[in-house]
Design a protein around this motif. Structure first.
Motif, PDB file in Angstrom:
ATOM      1  N   ASP A  78      -0.819  -0.878  -9.119  1.00 43.80           N
ATOM      2  CA  ASP A  78       0.416  -1.199  -8.404  1.00 43.80           C
ATOM      3  C   ASP A  78       0.132  -1.499  -6.935  1.00 43.80           C
ATOM      4  N   GLN A 101      -1.156  -7.894  -2.781  1.00 42.85           N
ATOM      5  CA  GLN A 101      -1.162  -9.349  -2.951  1.00 42.85           C
ATOM      6  C   GLN A 101       0.207  -9.955  -2.650  1.00 42.85           C
ATOM      7  N   GLU A 102       1.264  -9.290  -3.094  1.00 36.03           N
ATOM      8  CA  GLU A 102       2.617  -9.790  -2.841  1.00 36.03           C
ATOM      9  C   GLU A 102       2.928  -9.793  -1.343  1.00 36.03           C
ATOM     10  N   ASP A 135      -1.286  -5.015  -6.712  1.00 35.45           N
ATOM     11  CA  ASP A 135      -0.222  -6.010  -6.905  1.00 35.45           C
ATOM     12  C   ASP A 135       0.646  -6.137  -5.665  1.00 35.45           C
TER      13      ASP A 135
END
Length: 164
Positions: free
Chosen positions: A35, A41-42, A38
């Protein structure tokens, strides 16, 4: 083309310099390494998309916090129904009187992770020694609201840590 390369290089250097900010935000708003990756990266994607609009009215780190926190909060809102929490076991709990600084930091971050989204953002920025004005600017709330919330958040964290 040259301007775009220059922008990419400049952006990449700024991300390298301030990536600790992103790591702190992802640590507070996620439950595990996948998580965190992720969300990291977001946040980078949103920073890249927003970078052309960065007007240097605030410090880059302040602007980066605003984008990172807004991205983390909106990502959590989007995935609210997909969130899963792992059952804590007795061996996962940390002693109430940690023996060293690393354990104290772990205990603090564990307590922070239990706060609501806005309280997490406020305490994270305060721990980064941001001024009340900067915190207010990043979160879009009043300086007075920051002050009141910080008193409550500190009290809540103290209760979580010492009254287990």
């Amino acid at each position: 083309m040259k301007e775009q390369r220059s922008t990419k290089k400049e952006f990449s250097e700024l991300i390298d310099k301030y990536q600790a900010i992103i790591h702190k935000v992802t640590r507070v708003y996620t439950n595990g390494p996948a998580d965190r990756d992720d969300l990291f990266q977001e946040i980078c994607l949103q920073l890249w998309r927003s970078y052309p609009g960065f007007r240097e009215e605030a410090k880059f780190s302040t602007w980066m916090y605003r984008v990172a926190l807004n991205t983390a909060i909106s990502t959590i809102r989007k995935t609210k129904n997909d969130l899963h929490f792992e059952q804590l076991h007795d061996h996962d709990c940390v002693e109430t009187e940690p023996s060293d600084e690393k354990e104290q930091v772990h205990l603090l971050y564990r307590a922070i992770s239990r706060l609501n989204r806005i309280d997490k953002a406020i305490i994270l920025l305060w721990l980064e020694e941001k001024s009340y004005d900067e915190i207010a600017s990043i979160l879009g709330i009043s300086k007075t609201n920051v002050s009141v919330k910080l008193v409550r958040i500190k009290r809540k964290l103290e209760e979580m840590i010492f009254n287990q």
